[in-house]
Design a protein around this motif. Structure first.
Motif: not given
Length: 322
Positions: A252, A291, A266-268, A114, A110-111
């Motif tokens: 973010a 993240p 999966p956004s930071w 991201g 996910r990171t």
């Protein structure tokens, strides 16, 4: 025949020699901090684009990044050890390199994805605000008078608001989502480009060759495209690089506050939100640490590169950009 084949080779060698002798590249390559920043950007870009390609070709299932997998044990620590020292000592054999979140989704994947989202939406934000700001600033400088007053006073009104507060107000009106966050930040960043480009264009318009071109009857668009814009690229380039880091961190921030990425993305910023809610309180540090680390490194890379480019292009430009 021999002359025809030799000419391109000489031209190619001449271009390479001119490129190597460029004062800008020489100054930039001698700046270690700028090279370090560029290395960080390239590394994170490769990670993000590689993860996106893995999803595109089917090597990585995008559902693994989104699906919630509830079980009796809803998370795994990094490399099976919840302590930072234990994670560092067991990097060689890891099932989940960055652990999993509270829904058992792999934090590493996910990171990495991201990073792709940050670069994608950051690029769109900076590109859109650059085009709008350069267009408005150039028109204001070239025509002056009431056109200049209307454009620049509007930009001053937008600049009078704190950037994040203005972006929050825009997304509150138009709704949440990453694309709406991009629209809000484009509106916020456009005045910065307009102000910088207007100042650079006014200096170019004072040059004698521009006045001579206008006196010879050249059309407005030709003067702007052939003379004003090419000689204003230095501040545009620096401002774009510096704003890239700002765009990523502001996107973010909007996601962190619930106005950007939607649930599960999966956004930071969203990962930081869920990491703070579910992780820090319970001692699950890895959910927000990784993240946040990649976000900080990305912004640091763009800031270092932007500062290096500013110094390499023209040290006197520092006051104009700041």
């Amino acid at each position: 025949m021999s002359t025809e084949t030799a000419t391109p080779e000489r031209e190619e060698r001449g271009f390479v020699d001119r490129l190597r002798a460029s004062p800008f590249l020489t100054e930039l390559l001698s700046n270690r901090l700028a090279i370090f920043g560029l290395s960080l950007i390239l590394l994170i870009t490769v990670m993000g684009v590689g993860t996106r390609l893995a999803v595109f070709v089917g090597v990585l299932d995008f559902g693994q990044l989104l699906d919630t997998q509830f079980a009796q044990q809803q998370y795994y620590p990094p490399c099976g050890d919840a302590t930072l020292t234990g994670w560092l000592s067991s990097l060689g054999s890891c099932q989940h390199f960055f652990g999993t979140d509270a829904q058992r989704r792999d934090v590493f994947l996910r990171t990495m994805y991201g990073a792709w989202l940050a670069l994608k939406y950051g690029t769109v934000t900076v590109a859109a605000s650059t085009v709008l700001g350069v267009g408005l600033g150039t028109v204001a400088a070239y025509y002056g008078g009431w056109i200049d007053n209307v454009i620049m006073r509007t930009m001053d009104v937008l600049l009078s608001f704190p950037s994040l507060l203005l972006a929050l107000a825009v997304v509150a009106v138009f709704g949440t989502g990453l694309w709406k966050a991009v629209f809000a930040l484009t509106l916020v960043y456009t005045p910065r480009f307009a102000r910088v480009v207007r100042g650079a264009a006014l200096k170019v318009l004072e040059d004698e060759y521009v006045e001579a071109t206008v006196a010879l009857g050249a059309r407005d668009w030709r003067v702007i495209v052939r003379h004003v814009l090419p000689n204003s690229l230095a501040p545009i380039t620096v401002q774009s690089t510096l704003n890239f880091g700002l765009a990523i961190i502001d996107l973010a921030a909007l996601s962190f506050l619930g106005f950007g990425a939607t649930a599960g993305t999966p956004s930071w910023g969203w990962m930081l939100t869920k990491g703070v809610e579910n992780g820090l309180i319970n001692g699950l540090w890895w959910m927000s640490f990784f993240p946040g680390l990649f976000l900080a490194l990305t912004v640091l890379g763009f800031n270092l590169l932007g500062d290096g480019m500013r110094d390499a292009l023209d040290p006197r430009m520092q006051d104009a950009v700041d």
